[in-house]
Design a protein around this motif. Structure first.
Motif, PDB file in Angstrom:
ATOM      1  N   LYS A   1      -8.301 -22.263  97.890  1.00 37.82           N
ATOM      2  CA  LYS A   1      -8.867 -23.618  97.866  1.00 37.82           C
ATOM      3  C   LYS A   1     -10.381 -23.564  98.017  1.00 37.82           C
ATOM      4  CE  LYS A   1      -5.963 -27.217  97.849  1.00 37.82           C
ATOM      5  NZ  LYS A   1      -6.135 -28.465  97.132  1.00 37.82           N
ATOM      6  N   PHE A  40       3.733 -17.332  93.786  1.00 38.32           N
ATOM      7  CA  PHE A  40       4.501 -17.521  92.553  1.00 38.32           C
ATOM      8  C   PHE A  40       5.177 -16.214  92.187  1.00 38.32           C
ATOM      9  CE2 PHE A  40       0.937 -20.492  92.200  1.00 38.32           C
ATOM     10  CZ  PHE A  40       1.628 -21.675  92.018  1.00 38.32           C
ATOM     11  N   GLU A  64     -14.051 -25.412  99.252  1.00 39.45           N
ATOM     12  CA  GLU A  64     -14.433 -26.014 100.532  1.00 39.45           C
ATOM     13  C   GLU A  64     -13.909 -27.448 100.636  1.00 39.45           C
ATOM     14  OE1 GLU A  64     -17.000 -25.082 103.303  1.00 39.45           O
ATOM     15  OE2 GLU A  64     -15.591 -23.473 102.760  1.00 39.45           O
ATOM     16  N   CYS A  65     -13.634 -27.872 101.858  1.00 40.29           N
ATOM     17  CA  CYS A  65     -13.258 -29.261 102.092  1.00 40.29           C
ATOM     18  C   CYS A  65     -14.525 -30.118 102.088  1.00 40.29           C
ATOM     19  CB  CYS A  65     -12.561 -29.373 103.434  1.00 40.29           C
ATOM     20  SG  CYS A  65     -12.169 -31.051 103.918  1.00 40.29           S
ATOM     21  N   ARG A  66     -14.452 -31.249 101.405  1.00 37.12           N
ATOM     22  CA  ARG A  66     -15.593 -32.151 101.402  1.00 37.12           C
ATOM     23  C   ARG A  66     -15.378 -33.240 102.453  1.00 37.12           C
ATOM     24  NH1 ARG A  66     -18.627 -34.973  96.383  1.00 37.12           N
ATOM     25  NH2 ARG A  66     -19.860 -36.375  97.666  1.00 37.12           N
ATOM     26  N   PHE A  67     -16.292 -33.303 103.434  1.00 37.92           N
ATOM     27  CA  PHE A  67     -16.090 -34.250 104.526  1.00 37.92           C
ATOM     28  C   PHE A  67     -16.746 -35.597 104.254  1.00 37.92           C
ATOM     29  CE2 PHE A  67     -15.007 -30.314 106.642  1.00 37.92           C
ATOM     30  CZ  PHE A  67     -13.899 -30.712 107.388  1.00 37.92           C
ATOM     31  N   VAL A  68     -16.015 -36.654 104.643  1.00 39.99           N
ATOM     32  CA  VAL A  68     -16.511 -38.019 104.504  1.00 39.99           C
ATOM     33  C   VAL A  68     -16.708 -38.550 105.921  1.00 39.99           C
ATOM     34  CG1 VAL A  68     -15.840 -40.352 103.792  1.00 39.99           C
ATOM     35  CG2 VAL A  68     -15.300 -38.390 102.320  1.00 39.99           C
ATOM     36  N   ALA A  75      -7.695 -28.566 102.801  1.00 34.89           N
ATOM     37  CA  ALA A  75      -7.983 -29.911 102.297  1.00 34.89           C
ATOM     38  C   ALA A  75      -9.059 -29.902 101.221  1.00 34.89           C
ATOM     39  CB  ALA A  75      -8.409 -30.808 103.457  1.00 34.89           C
ATOM     40  N   ASP A  76      -8.999 -30.885 100.325  1.00 38.32           N
ATOM     41  CA  ASP A  76     -10.081 -31.114  99.370  1.00 38.32           C
ATOM     42  C   ASP A  76     -11.067 -32.121  99.948  1.00 38.32           C
ATOM     43  OD1 ASP A  76      -9.044 -29.731  96.783  1.00 38.32           O
ATOM     44  OD2 ASP A  76      -7.324 -30.799  97.625  1.00 38.32           O
ATOM     45  N   TYR A  77     -10.533 -33.141 100.627  1.00 40.66           N
ATOM     46  CA  TYR A  77     -11.378 -34.133 101.282  1.00 40.66           C
ATOM     47  C   TYR A  77     -10.908 -34.284 102.723  1.00 40.66           C
ATOM     48  CZ  TYR A  77     -12.653 -35.341  96.503  1.00 40.66           C
ATOM     49  OH  TYR A  77     -13.088 -35.280  95.213  1.00 40.66           O
ATOM     50  N   GLY A  78     -11.854 -34.486 103.627  1.00 41.80           N
ATOM     51  CA  GLY A  78     -11.469 -34.632 105.023  1.00 41.80           C
ATOM     52  C   GLY A  78     -12.259 -35.722 105.716  1.00 41.80           C
ATOM     53  N   PRO A 101      -1.453 -18.091  95.030  1.00 41.87           N
ATOM     54  CA  PRO A 101      -2.167 -19.229  94.436  1.00 41.87           C
ATOM     55  C   PRO A 101      -3.669 -19.049  94.610  1.00 41.87           C
ATOM     56  CG  PRO A 101      -0.978 -19.900  96.426  1.00 41.87           C
ATOM     57  CD  PRO A 101      -0.645 -18.464  96.167  1.00 41.87           C
ATOM     58  N   GLU A 137     -14.464 -39.175  91.464  1.00 43.90           N
ATOM     59  CA  GLU A 137     -14.652 -37.724  91.388  1.00 43.90           C
ATOM     60  C   GLU A 137     -13.311 -37.037  91.084  1.00 43.90           C
ATOM     61  OE1 GLU A 137     -17.469 -35.340  94.142  1.00 43.90           O
ATOM     62  OE2 GLU A 137     -15.434 -34.829  94.808  1.00 43.90           O
ATOM     63  N   ALA A 138     -12.326 -37.263  91.952  1.00 48.08           N
ATOM     64  CA  ALA A 138     -11.015 -36.633  91.733  1.00 48.08           C
ATOM     65  C   ALA A 138     -10.233 -37.352  90.629  1.00 48.08           C
ATOM     66  CB  ALA A 138     -10.217 -36.629  93.035  1.00 48.08           C
ATOM     67  N   LEU A 188     -14.369 -42.359 100.790  1.00 43.35           N
ATOM     68  CA  LEU A 188     -13.248 -41.524 100.364  1.00 43.35           C
ATOM     69  C   LEU A 188     -12.558 -42.143  99.140  1.00 43.35           C
ATOM     70  CD1 LEU A 188     -11.185 -39.180 100.893  1.00 43.35           C
ATOM     71  CD2 LEU A 188      -9.880 -40.844 102.204  1.00 43.35           C
ATOM     72  N   LEU A 247     -14.577 -41.610  96.128  1.00 44.52           N
ATOM     73  CA  LEU A 247     -14.482 -40.232  95.616  1.00 44.52           C
ATOM     74  C   LEU A 247     -13.148 -39.977  94.907  1.00 44.52           C
ATOM     75  CD1 LEU A 247     -16.044 -38.318  98.637  1.00 44.52           C
ATOM     76  CD2 LEU A 247     -16.973 -38.385  96.316  1.00 44.52           C
ATOM     77  N   LEU A 248     -12.072 -40.525  95.500  1.00 41.26           N
ATOM     78  CA  LEU A 248     -10.753 -40.308  94.892  1.00 41.26           C
ATOM     79  C   LEU A 248     -10.687 -40.978  93.517  1.00 41.26           C
ATOM     80  CD1 LEU A 248      -8.315 -40.768  97.919  1.00 41.26           C
ATOM     81  CD2 LEU A 248      -9.053 -38.623  96.851  1.00 41.26           C
TER      82      LEU A 248
END
Ligand code: FAD
Ligand code: AMP
Lengths: 246, 318
Positions: free
Chosen positions: A221, B139, A223-227, B294-297, A218, A242-243, A235, A238-239
């Motif tokens: 991923k 996959f 980067e993780c975006r921190f809140v 994660a996408d958001y943390g 796959p 943004e998402a 959050l 953003l959900l």
């Protein structure tokens, strides 16, 4: 009860997944193999419990090459009486099922146990196919089973819930979580396993209906975006904006 | 020629996972100019939906012997229709119904099968389908070599395209023989969205300390219209029911939104959830492995963060 347990060999659950030969085959370099967890923890252990309380025998069967033998020996160490390996590549479910069914028909078993799926190819196919090939009822995703004389009472997972059913032997089931508690082989079992029979038979069926052309990993991923924990409301914002998923 | 698609119903309504299978069949039919024939065992109420997702016809199998879930008999019924229609492709959902029926059907039809497809068939060189393997870690592209073919569709993995077909209904009586399985009790969770089909999932782990602390998780799930899930130790300790256990040895899911609260992100857990479209992780430990997927943390204490999230969603919903 004479029980057949189908066991497949899979990479350890923590194994790194990588491919070689231009992404056409799984790279087994450095990979530890185990018995598929559903086959070992639930199908095999429940079969052994039934044997211990009511007598009978437990045979394990695997379709695969000689490199599977150490994994098969582990099933013997846990307590199976004997083992059979059908000496052919297991790359197509119908082929695997046909080979198991042909053996099982010849030997005559009261029950055939499979796992609900293998954790490598995630097929959920082989158990139902064996049942159909042997013209036996198939009870998929069994989470509990008890047997008194020839009648089994089984709890199975169904869409949106569970149900309890009764069925007469012979039948085929696939085992899910709840059937039994995993067992660790002890020293005596490991010693005994060395001398238990592991019979290798040649495949009765050599037709393949499917072929794996290649694999893909796959996409990585981002980067993780921190809140900030002080302001978790952001959050939700953003959900939504943004998402765009809530 | 027609493509056959099996649809399951609950109280006469077609399940969402089955509608996805219908849409998969219709999108496959579009490129090969075929008709989509849906099969149900028993009556369907939501005919509009079947048409919307592309079914041209519905065959309702009436059989007195199928009053409970009988995979062996349902497979036989589907096979009868497949023969009547002269079809060589059958689509089912890879939900618990499809997983029970499809392998039996594959023997009946002598068909090669790919289960858990995540993409439409690629016909450029034979018939090739993509599916997740190694519990979501990769996959595989698999070719079906046989004349007859079966594909089961992974729930929540296909974009449902809208068609505007009207579905013609036919009733067919098929004698299927006596069931060999007697169902004596059934426990169907009444209101909850079944976890494998849920579009949003709120999940929690050992970080929550004990079962008494799950109210806030349920509140957040309720406000979001989400299903609840948990990590394996949580189910093993009986803090939560076993069917909520997600991961390599539990249920594999792929919702649009997965919120993981107090879950470390062990590789076996990730294997069941890493195909979720958006992953949110809430954990006190900023080194928790889950943040890498994660996408958001939020690095913070669930007991402080989650109630605030519940309030924020409530305000949004108001
Ligand atoms: C063969 C095998 C198969 C397995 N299959 C599965 C599977 O299918 N699914 C599965 O889930 N596991 C599976 N496991 C277990 C897996 O390896 C992990 O042990 C398990 O996922 C850990 O669960 P957890 O994250 O809830 O708990 P922990 O690893 O204990 O993590 C708890 C987390 O909570 C955080 N935390 C603590 N307090 C708070 C707080 N107040 N607020 C926020 N965060 C907090 C901690 O920082 C920690 O990261 C399997 C293991 C094996 C060996
Ligand atoms: N090569 C194999 N040898 C023996 N049993 C197998 C093999 N492959 C699958 N099985 C059995 O069938 C079950 C379902 O496998 P699958 O259909 O591949 O998900 C497994 O849990 C095993 O019990």
């Amino acid at each position: 009860m004479k029980i057949l347990v189908c066991i497949s060999k899979v990479p350890d659950t923590t194994a790194k997944i990588a491919f070689k030969d231009n992404n056409t085959s799984y790279d087994t370099n450095g990979v530890q193999f185990i018995i598929n967890p559903y086959d070992e923890w639930y199908a095999l252990v429940r079969a052994l419990e039934i044997k211990e309380s009511q007598g009978g025998s437990v045979t394990v069967i695997n379709v695969g090459g000689a490199e599977n033998d150490p994994t098969i020996r582990k099933a013997l160490a846990i307590g199976a009486d004997d083992a059979v390996r059908v000496n052919t590549l297991a790359s197509d479910a119908l082929n695997t099922a046909q080979n198991i069914a042909d053996y099982a028909k010849k030997e005559g078993f009261d029950m055939v146990f499979c796992g609900k799926e293998t954790i490598d190819y995630n097929g959920s196919q082989v158990g139902g196919m064996i049942a159909a090939l042997m013209d036996m009822p198939y009870i998929s995703y069994a989470s509990k089973m008890n047997i008194v004389e020839s009648k089994a009472t089984i709890e199975r997972d169904i869409q949106g819930g569970k149900e309890v059913l009764e069925v007469e032997v012979p039948f085929v089931l696939s085992a899910a979580k709840g059937m039994a508690e995993a067992r660790i082989p002890n020293m005596r079992g490991i010693m005994a396993a060395r001398t238990k029979p592991l019979n290798v038979i040649e495949p009765s069926n050599t037709d393949y209906m499917t072929e794996i052309v290649g694999y893909e990993l796959p996409p990585a991923k981002g980067e993780c975006r921190f809140v900030d924990a002080e302001n978790p409301e952001e959050l939700i914002e953003l959900l939504r904006n943004e998402a765009k998923i809530i | 020629m027609s493509i056959i698609v099996y649809v399951s119903t609950k109280g006469g309504d077609v399940l969402k996972s089955s509608l996805e299978a219908v849409s998969y069949a219709a999108q496959t039919a579009e490129t090969s100019n075929q008709e989509v024939v849906a099969i149900s065992v028993g009556k369907v109420n939501s005919m509009d939906e079947l048409g919307k997702y592309g079914a041209n016809r519905l065959i309702q199998v009436q059989s007195s012997s199928i009053s409970s879930f009988q995979p062996n008999l349902i497979a036989k019924a589907i096979h009868e229709i497949v023969k009547m229609e002269g079809s060589n492709l059958c689509i089912l959902s890879h939900d618990l119904n499809g997983k029970a029926i499809a392998p039996i059907l594959s023997v009946e039809m002598n068909a090669g099968m790919v289960t858990g497809a995540v993409g439409l068939p690629d016909n450029s060189d034979g018939f090739m389908v993509r599916k997740g393997v190694f519990s979501g870690k990769a996959f595989a592209n698999i070719k079906i070599l046989s004349e007859n073919k079966i594909v089961t569709v992974m729930p929540n993995s296909i974009e449902k395209k809208e068609f505007k077909n009207t579905t013609n209904v036919e009733d067919v009586d098929i004698e299927l023989g006596t069931p060999r399985i007697t169902v004596i009790d059934q426990k169907i969770a009444s209101t909850d969205v079944p976890l494998p089909e849920a579009e949003k999932v709120v999940s929690a782990g050992r970080g929550l300390k004990g079962p008494e602390n799950w109210q806030m998780v349920e509140d957040l799930a309720k406000e979001l219209g989400a299903a609840t899930a948990c990590s394996r130790p949580v189910a093993d300790m009986d803090w939560r029911p076993h069917h909520e256990h997600v991961g390599q040895t539990g249920v594999a899911i792929r919702p649009n939104l997965y919120i993981a609260i107090g879950i470390s992100g062990a590789i076996q857990h990730l294997a069941g959830v890493n195909q979720s479209k958006v992953i949110v992780v809430i954990n006190t430990d900023k080194e928790a492995p889950f943040f890498k997927s994660a996408d958001y943390g939020i690095v913070g204490d669930a007991f402080e963060v989650v109630p605030k999230l519940v309030e924020a969603v409530k305000r949004l919903n108001a």
